[in-house]
Design an enzyme around this catalytic site. Structure first.
Site, mmCIF file in Angstrom:
data_model
loop_
_atom_site.group_PDB
_atom_site.id
_atom_site.type_symbol
_atom_site.label_atom_id
_atom_site.label_comp_id
_atom_site.label_asym_id
_atom_site.label_seq_id
_atom_site.Cartn_x
_atom_site.Cartn_y
_atom_site.Cartn_z
ATOM 1 C CD GLU A 163 -13.413 -4.942 -1.355
ATOM 2 O OE1 GLU A 163 -12.215 -5.296 -1.333
ATOM 3 O OE2 GLU A 163 -14.354 -5.750 -1.243
ATOM 4 C CG ASN A 164 -7.909 -1.849 -5.138
ATOM 5 O OD1 ASN A 164 -6.990 -2.643 -4.979
ATOM 6 N ND2 ASN A 164 -8.175 -0.909 -4.230
ATOM 7 C CD1 TRP A 165 -13.359 -5.001 -9.041
ATOM 8 C CD2 TRP A 165 -12.598 -4.238 -11.007
ATOM 9 N NE1 TRP A 165 -12.778 -6.055 -9.703
ATOM 10 C CE2 TRP A 165 -12.309 -5.614 -10.918
ATOM 11 C CE3 TRP A 165 -12.202 -3.547 -12.161
ATOM 12 C CZ2 TRP A 165 -11.653 -6.319 -11.931
ATOM 13 C CZ3 TRP A 165 -11.545 -4.250 -13.163
ATOM 14 C CH2 TRP A 165 -11.275 -5.613 -13.045
ATOM 15 N NE ARG A 182 -1.378 6.452 1.464
ATOM 16 C CZ ARG A 182 -1.653 5.520 2.371
ATOM 17 N NH1 ARG A 182 -1.498 5.793 3.648
ATOM 18 N NH2 ARG A 182 -2.082 4.341 1.992
ATOM 19 C CB SER A 242 -8.698 -5.138 -3.032
ATOM 20 O OG SER A 242 -9.352 -3.904 -3.253
ATOM 21 C CG ASP A 244 -2.074 0.947 1.090
ATOM 22 O OD1 ASP A 244 -2.337 1.419 -0.022
ATOM 23 O OD2 ASP A 244 -2.707 1.241 2.121
ATOM 24 N N GLY A 245 0.330 2.323 -0.559
ATOM 25 C CA GLY A 245 0.989 3.632 -0.472
ATOM 26 C C GLY A 245 1.589 4.144 -1.769
#
Ligand code: IPE
Ligand code: IPE
Ligand code: MG
Length: 249
Positions: free
Chosen positions: A76-78, A33, A74, A29-30
Site C-alpha cells: 500500500e505504500n506505493w 512523525r 508495504s 512505523d513512525g
C-alpha cells in the site's frame, strides 16, 4: 554498521535467555512523525530509521535471537508521494550495497519477502546479490518485507496451489495448513513469536496476516527512529511475562 553507544551489549540480567522469542517481527512505523517532531522533512526520519534497524539487528545477534523480520515497504505504500517512494527505493538499494560486506562478516542470512518483481530493476539486482551471497551464512536470519502485502501473499499461495491441482499434481484433500505454509514467502523462517509495532498504531497494516495467528503483540508509542536497545529490552520483558496458551488452558 554504526553501533550507537549502548550499555546493553549483553542480554539484560532480568531476561531469561532460555525463554527468548526465536523469531521477532517488527512493523517499523513512525519515521515521518519523528521527522516532523524534529522539524525535518520525512526522508530524514527514514534515514534515521535505517540506523535503528542496524542496531536492532546487532542487538538480536548479541542477545541470541535467531530470526528478525521487518516491514520495510508495504504494497500500500506505493500510494505515497512519488518523491517519498523514490527516496525509499534508492535508500534500500544504497543500504544493501553498503552493508553487504558487514553482513557477511557478521554471518547474517538475508532474505526478502514480498512481490519483488515490481521493484526497480537495480534494487532487484542488489536484493538478488545480497540473498545469494549470504545464503550459506549461519547467523541470524534477517528477513525484509518489501512491497509486501499479507493478502497478496495468501492469494499468490492459493494460485500456486490451484495450478498444481489443475495439473493433477495435487488433490484438494491434500491441502492442509502445512502445505499452505510451504507456499508462503516465509516457508523457511516460520511464524514470529513476538510482533512489535512502534509509534502506537493498533493495527497490522496487512503484515504477515497468516503468520501472526498466535504471535504475542507488543505496541509501543515510541517512534521507530527512537526504538533503541532499551526499548527492545522492554518489549522482551513484556513478552516474557506473557503466558502463551495457544488455545489451551
Ligand atoms: C514507517 O514510517 C516507514 C514506512 C512505512 C516506509 P512512516 O513513514 O509510516 O512514518 P509515519 O507513520 O508517517 O510517522
Ligand atoms: C506499515 O506502516 C508499513 C511499514 C511499516 C512498512 P504504514 O505507515 O504504511 O501503515 P498505516 O498506513 O499507518 O496503516
Ligand atoms: Mg506510518
Amino acid at each position: 554498521m554504526i553501533t550507537k553507544p549502548s550499555a546493553l551489549q549483553q542480554l539484560p540480567a532480568d531476561l531469561d535467555g532460555e525463554r527468548l522469542p526465536k523469531h521477532v517481527a517488527v512493523i517499523m512505523d513512525g519515521n515521518g512523525r519523528w521527522a516532523k517532531l524534529h522539524g525535518m522533512p520525512r526522508f530524514m526520519g527514514h534515514r534515521r530509521g535505517v540506523d535503528t534497524l542496524k542496531d536492532l539487528l546487532r542487538c538480536c545477534r548479541d542477545w541470541g535471537i535467531q530470526a528478525l523480520t521487518v516491514y520495510a515497504f508495504s504494497s500500500e505504500n506505493w500510494g505515497r508521494p512519488l518523491e517519498e517512494v523514490n527516496f525509499l527505493m534508492t535508500l534500500f538499494e544504497r543500504v544493501l550495497r553498503q552493508e553487504l560486506q558487514e553482513m557477511m562478516e557478521e554471518n547474517v542470512r538475508i532474505n526478502f519477502v514480498g512481490n519483488l518483481e515490481s521493484l526497480p530493476k537495480s534494487l532487484q539486482e542488489e536484493i538478488r546479490r545480497s540473498v545469494e551471497n549470504t545464503r550459506n551464512n549461519k547467523g541470524i536470519h534477517f528477513t525484509i518485507a518489501t512491497n509486501y502485502g499479507g493478502r497478496q501473499e495468501i492469494v499468490q499461495a492459493c494460485r500456486a496451489i490451484a495450478e498444481q491441482v489443475q495439473q493433477g499434481l495435487l488433490q484438494p484433500q491434500q491441502i492442509d495448513e502445512a502445505l499452505f505454509e510451504r507456499h508462503l514467502y516465509t516457508s523457511d523462517v516460520g511464524d514470529p513469536d513476538l510482533l512489535i509495532r512502534t509509534s502506537g498504531e493498533m493495527r497490522l497494516s496487512n503484515f504477515l496476516l497468516w503468520q501472526v495467528a498466535y504471535s504475542e503483540l507488543y505496541v509501543t508509542e515510541t517512534l521507530w527512529p527512537d526504538f533503541n536497545r532499551e526499548e527492545f529490552h522492554y518489549a522482551l520483558r513484556s513478552y516474557q511475562k506473557r503466558e502463551r496458551r495457544f488455545g489451551k488452558v
